[in-house]
Write an enzyme that holds these catalytic residues in place. Sequence first.
Site, PDB file in Angstrom:
ATOM      1  N   ASP A 131       0.059  -7.585   1.384  1.00 55.81           N
ATOM      2  CA  ASP A 131       0.487  -6.196   1.565  1.00 55.81           C
ATOM      3  C   ASP A 131       2.016  -6.079   1.586  1.00 55.81           C
ATOM      4  O   ASP A 131       2.589  -5.345   2.387  1.00 55.81           O
ATOM      5  CB  ASP A 131      -0.106  -5.589   2.847  1.00 55.81           C
ATOM      6  CG  ASP A 131       0.072  -4.066   2.905  1.00 55.81           C
ATOM      7  OD1 ASP A 131       0.186  -3.452   1.813  1.00 55.81           O
ATOM      8  OD2 ASP A 131       0.096  -3.501   4.010  1.00 55.81           O
ATOM      9  N   LEU A 179      -8.556 -24.012  -2.615  1.00 55.30           N
ATOM     10  CA  LEU A 179      -9.436 -25.166  -2.484  1.00 55.30           C
ATOM     11  C   LEU A 179     -10.727 -25.011  -3.269  1.00 55.30           C
ATOM     12  O   LEU A 179     -11.266 -25.982  -3.796  1.00 55.30           O
ATOM     13  CB  LEU A 179      -9.793 -25.411  -1.012  1.00 55.30           C
ATOM     14  CG  LEU A 179      -8.746 -26.108  -0.136  1.00 55.30           C
ATOM     15  CD1 LEU A 179      -9.315 -26.324   1.265  1.00 55.30           C
ATOM     16  CD2 LEU A 179      -8.325 -27.432  -0.743  1.00 55.30           C
ATOM     17  N   ASN A 194       5.257   4.558   9.323  1.00 60.99           N
ATOM     18  CA  ASN A 194       5.957   3.350   9.778  1.00 60.99           C
ATOM     19  C   ASN A 194       5.704   2.160   8.851  1.00 60.99           C
ATOM     20  O   ASN A 194       6.417   1.155   8.921  1.00 60.99           O
ATOM     21  CB  ASN A 194       5.509   2.951  11.185  1.00 60.99           C
ATOM     22  CG  ASN A 194       6.266   3.650  12.285  1.00 60.99           C
ATOM     23  OD1 ASN A 194       5.713   4.450  13.033  1.00 60.99           O
ATOM     24  ND2 ASN A 194       7.557   3.360  12.388  1.00 60.99           N
ATOM     25  N   SER A 195       4.686   2.273   8.004  1.00 59.45           N
ATOM     26  CA  SER A 195       4.299   1.142   7.160  1.00 59.45           C
ATOM     27  C   SER A 195       5.475   0.635   6.327  1.00 59.45           C
ATOM     28  O   SER A 195       6.149   1.413   5.651  1.00 59.45           O
ATOM     29  CB  SER A 195       3.166   1.552   6.217  1.00 59.45           C
ATOM     30  OG  SER A 195       1.982   1.791   6.932  1.00 59.45           O
ATOM     31  N   VAL A 232     -13.668 -23.398  -1.863  1.00 60.15           N
ATOM     32  CA  VAL A 232     -14.774 -23.603  -0.925  1.00 60.15           C
ATOM     33  C   VAL A 232     -15.123 -22.293  -0.238  1.00 60.15           C
ATOM     34  O   VAL A 232     -14.287 -21.389  -0.132  1.00 60.15           O
ATOM     35  CB  VAL A 232     -14.418 -24.664   0.151  1.00 60.15           C
ATOM     36  CG1 VAL A 232     -14.179 -26.014  -0.473  1.00 60.15           C
ATOM     37  CG2 VAL A 232     -13.205 -24.227   0.975  1.00 60.15           C
ATOM     38  N   HIS A 252       0.809  -1.221   0.000  1.00 60.77           N
ATOM     39  CA  HIS A 252       0.000   0.000   0.000  1.00 60.77           C
ATOM     40  C   HIS A 252       0.842   1.271   0.000  1.00 60.77           C
ATOM     41  O   HIS A 252       0.324   2.355  -0.273  1.00 60.77           O
ATOM     42  CB  HIS A 252      -0.988   0.007   1.182  1.00 60.77           C
ATOM     43  CG  HIS A 252      -0.383   0.259   2.519  1.00 60.77           C
ATOM     44  ND1 HIS A 252      -0.113  -0.743   3.436  1.00 60.77           N
ATOM     45  CD2 HIS A 252      -0.015   1.415   3.123  1.00 60.77           C
ATOM     46  CE1 HIS A 252       0.392  -0.212   4.530  1.00 60.77           C
ATOM     47  NE2 HIS A 252       0.467   1.101   4.378  1.00 60.77           N
TER      48      HIS A 252
END
Length: 468
Positions: free
Chosen positions: A135, A267, A211-212, A269, A105
């Site tokens: 991310d 899968l 801080n990301s 589902v 992001h």
Amino acid sequence: MHTLTAKWASLIAIISISFCSVVSQAANLPDFTQLIEQHSPAVVKITAVAKGNPAQPQRALPPEMQGLPDIFRELLERRQAPRDRGSLGSGFIISADGYVLTNDHVVDKMDTITVILNDQREFSATLVGSDERSDLALLKIDAKNLPTLNLAKDETLKVGQWVVAIGSPFGLDYSASAGIVSAIGRSIPSAHSESNYVPFIQTDVAINPGNSGGPLFNMDGEVVGINSQIYSPSGGSVGLSFAIPASLARDVVAQLKAKGRVDRGWLGVMIQDVDKNLANSLGMDKPGGALISEVDPEGPAAKSGLKAGDLIIKFNGQNVNTSSDLPYLVGRTAPKTKVPVLIMRKGKQQTLNVTVGILPVSPQEVANRPSSAPAQNTVDALGLIVTSLERSQRGGAEAGVVVQQVKPGSPAAEAGLQVGDVITQLAFSDIKSTDDYAKVVKGLPKNEPQAIRFYRQNRPIFRSIILK
């Protein structure tokens, strides 16, 4: 006098004991100085810019404002003019030759990315690959002999352990903060709300915007997590921050470096949690597992014998305590791998051998990341840059080419094409590859409307396009 002296002596003794207790507690607290001094040089600041799109038409003034003086009209038009969009984050160097890890992001849909090192050197970065579901994004800068950080190789992180974060909160370069691990394996909402593929590490470390993408260290100086999200009613830290585990990041980095994308197990589902009453009806002592509510008839689960109503208790030897555990376990499994799945069916346990498929990816995600298929270097006569569509990523289209860029003011822009559209037909000629597309474009006559068919969000659309 003797009594007063005795009282003072007792008070002094109590103060001395309290002081010694405080000193003793302070002596037991960790010292982070050496960790920060040793590893902060490998932490980077990241700035990114997305240019405004001049191709977007300005909104017309309402009829009652058509008679505005030119000075006010120009002011309104100037406010509608496209503006650049910026992003600020952190990251860290994982190889001496310039690979940098950060959050998706931070760099998503950005035109220019700049990496600023601890010594204030700046480098333009290339996006090697990104993965929205985790991310994470991998960047490359042209530099050598850089300081590096190591992703932790084991999964021994426990609740209560000390951790340290370094980053650039609010642009304040290379700030450090510390706290403890509050929880592990936390499932929180993500951009892909249909399932969560990240078992987040929750901490009380002060994490703020900027801080990301920065590292979360254990006391050995290893990166145990990549700071990604915070929970905050105000936008600032309230002691609820979430980091992507290093164990997941290692696999994502390896795939992004090798092919620019991440392939996940699938899968096919739909699942849900089990409450107490449902657990009783399924023959269980307590709630747990992931209950299959629907099975894709064409998916790998159906082909392996899984049915709606089956309760998945273990997947490939790993306990499935809640439904949120399953997407991560399946996603980290390499496609085409056969794994044992322990289920509860009609009150009895049984094990099925399930061959895991590959998670389908939408054309929009394909367009937003570097492709392993050859792509055009420049825009074509229609104003497009396209790339081949892989079979596992077709998202509704049987074959075609994916639009990666639309030139403002071009015939394609005027026809309304957008990044992520999958072109399947042009001038009534089927488009199955970039070669097909290039051949048809080359033969288009000028100033004559031509039909173009494309998929957008799994829906086929016809438009007309005119080569000028």
